[in-house]
Design an enzyme around this catalytic site. Structure first.
Site, PDB file in Angstrom:
ATOM      1  N   LYS A   2      -8.202   4.046 -19.239  1.00  0.00           N
ATOM      2  CA  LYS A   2      -9.396   3.600 -18.498  1.00  0.00           C
ATOM      3  C   LYS A   2     -10.263   4.785 -18.086  1.00  0.00           C
ATOM      4  CE  LYS A   2      -7.196   1.553 -15.085  1.00  0.00           C
ATOM      5  NZ  LYS A   2      -5.825   1.939 -15.457  1.00  0.00           N
ATOM      6  N   ARG A  27      -7.972  -4.105  -8.201  1.00  0.00           N
ATOM      7  CA  ARG A  27      -6.568  -4.001  -8.580  1.00  0.00           C
ATOM      8  C   ARG A  27      -5.750  -5.147  -8.000  1.00  0.00           C
ATOM      9  NH1 ARG A  27      -6.192   1.781  -9.569  1.00  0.00           N
ATOM     10  NH2 ARG A  27      -4.148   2.417 -10.290  1.00  0.00           N
ATOM     11  N   ARG A  37       0.287  13.941 -19.395  1.00  0.00           N
ATOM     12  CA  ARG A  37      -1.105  13.941 -18.935  1.00  0.00           C
ATOM     13  C   ARG A  37      -1.370  15.124 -18.000  1.00  0.00           C
ATOM     14  NH1 ARG A  37      -3.827   8.668 -16.226  1.00  0.00           N
ATOM     15  NH2 ARG A  37      -2.530   9.016 -14.412  1.00  0.00           N
ATOM     16  N   ARG A  76      -0.575  15.196 -12.250  1.00  0.00           N
ATOM     17  CA  ARG A  76      -0.685  14.404 -11.025  1.00  0.00           C
ATOM     18  C   ARG A  76       0.693  14.142 -10.444  1.00  0.00           C
ATOM     19  NH1 ARG A  76      -4.615   9.384 -12.325  1.00  0.00           N
ATOM     20  NH2 ARG A  76      -3.081   8.380 -10.995  1.00  0.00           N
ATOM     21  N   ARG A 102       4.609   2.389 -10.489  1.00  0.00           N
ATOM     22  CA  ARG A 102       3.202   2.008 -10.708  1.00  0.00           C
ATOM     23  C   ARG A 102       3.087   0.891 -11.747  1.00  0.00           C
ATOM     24  NH1 ARG A 102       0.931   7.459 -12.329  1.00  0.00           N
ATOM     25  NH2 ARG A 102      -1.086   6.418 -12.526  1.00  0.00           N
TER      26      ARG A 102
HETATM   27  P1  AMP Z   1      -5.419   5.608 -10.493  1.00  0.00           P
HETATM   28  O1  AMP Z   1      -5.991   6.970 -10.634  1.00  0.00           O
HETATM   29  O2  AMP Z   1      -6.430   4.512 -10.756  1.00  0.00           O
HETATM   30  O3  AMP Z   1      -4.144   5.411 -11.255  1.00  0.00           O
HETATM   31  O4  AMP Z   1      -5.052   5.447  -8.925  1.00  0.00           O
HETATM   32  C1  AMP Z   1      -4.104   6.292  -8.316  1.00  0.00           C
HETATM   33  C2  AMP Z   1      -3.588   5.649  -7.035  1.00  0.00           C
HETATM   34  O5  AMP Z   1      -4.671   5.449  -6.121  1.00  0.00           O
HETATM   35  C3  AMP Z   1      -2.962   4.273  -7.198  1.00  0.00           C
HETATM   36  O6  AMP Z   1      -1.596   4.343  -7.602  1.00  0.00           O
HETATM   37  C4  AMP Z   1      -3.120   3.712  -5.790  1.00  0.00           C
HETATM   38  O7  AMP Z   1      -2.183   4.280  -4.891  1.00  0.00           O
HETATM   39  C5  AMP Z   1      -4.496   4.225  -5.397  1.00  0.00           C
HETATM   40  N1  AMP Z   1      -5.569   3.302  -5.809  1.00  0.00           N
HETATM   41  C6  AMP Z   1      -6.557   3.531  -6.726  1.00  0.00           C
HETATM   42  N2  AMP Z   1      -7.360   2.471  -6.849  1.00  0.00           N
HETATM   43  C7  AMP Z   1      -6.881   1.525  -6.006  1.00  0.00           C
HETATM   44  C8  AMP Z   1      -7.270   0.194  -5.698  1.00  0.00           C
HETATM   45  N3  AMP Z   1      -8.315  -0.390  -6.296  1.00  0.00           N
HETATM   46  N4  AMP Z   1      -6.532  -0.487  -4.769  1.00  0.00           N
HETATM   47  C9  AMP Z   1      -5.493   0.089  -4.147  1.00  0.00           C
HETATM   48  N5  AMP Z   1      -5.052   1.327  -4.409  1.00  0.00           N
HETATM   49  C10 AMP Z   1      -5.741   2.062  -5.331  1.00  0.00           C
END
Ligand code: AMP
Length: 215
Positions: free
Chosen positions: A13, A88, A127, A161, A172
């Site tokens: 994404k 999400r 990554r 990360r 996750r």
């Molecule tokens: P990502 O980079 O999109 O994988 O997001 C990393 C982390 O940020 C996720 O595992 C959540 O802890 C938090 N996070 C990101 N977007 C959201 C969202 N829309 N709702 C809740 N937590 C989020």
């Protein structure tokens, strides 16, 4: 153009969303990147979100919806945006529809990117990310030019990360299945969902995404 990119962690994404937003001249709104910036700056939001993120859990709907509400009003997002990592949960999706309806606009589409779980785990473990611009590299399939520094910030060393550690990745993926996957039916039943397989060469995935999004 207002698009949601949906899909599990590691499906692409961020990479594809960044390219789509750049090529179409739209804002990329990545809630994960916004939270990581807040964590790095130790803002009150960052301090609140850090532990949940490190554990692979979601931060509260209320907090995230407020963040997106403000970000989507910034000038670069006025003519459209690509949402990466939001919504999400079903309540976030409902809040997004309501927020856009208040502004008399709506989503143009939702694209679900898919890939098998074993591929996602493999990708996330290799990554690497630039802490300055958040550009993502993959040590095996899409390394930076020298393998250690960001191509756009040659002084900056790439980092992994914290939440890409194997145990956190498993968490996750579970959280995705239980809390985010229901959005597939939410958008499909509203006739808004398109599916793109996130496998194979990046350019081919991008071409499929671009055609799913349309003009
Ligand atoms: P990502 O980079 O999109 O994988 O997001 C990393 C982390 O940020 C996720 O595992 C959540 O802890 C938090 N996070 C990101 N977007 C959201 C969202 N829309 N709702 C809740 N937590 C989020």
């Amino acid at each position: 153009m207002r698009i949601v990119l949906l899909g599990p962690p590691g499906v692409g994404k961020g990479t594809q969303g960044r390219r789509l937003a750049t090529e179409r001249g739209r804002a990329l709104i990545s809630t994960g990147d916004m939270l990581r910036d807040a964590v790095a700056k130790k803002t009150p939001l960052g301090l609140q979100a850090k532990q949940l993120m490190d554990e692979g859990k979601l931060v509260s709907d209320e907090l995230i919806v407020g963040l997106v509400r403000e970000r989507s009003l910034e000038s670069d997002a006025k003519d459209g945006f690509v949402l990466d990592g939001f919504p999400r949960t079903v309540p976030q999706a409902v809040a997004l529809d309501a927020m856009l309806a208040e502004r008399s606009i709506k989503l143009d589409g939702v694209v679900l990117l898919t890939a098998p779980d074993d591929e996602l785990v493999r990708r996330l473990s290799s990554r690497w990310e630039c802490p300055v611009c958040r550009r993502v590299y993959n040590a095996q399939t899409a390394p930076s030019k020298d393998g250690r520094h960001c191509d756009d910030h040659p002084e900056t060393e790439l980092r992994q990360r914290a939440d890409d550690a194997v145990e956190t990745v498993k968490k996750r993926l579970e959280v995705y299945q239980s809390q985010t996957a229901p959005l597939v039916d939410f958008y499909r039943s509203g006739g808004r969902l398109k599916e793109v397989r996130g496998m194979g060469p990046l350019d081919e995935v991008y071409a499929a995404l671009s055609s799913a999004v349309g003009d």
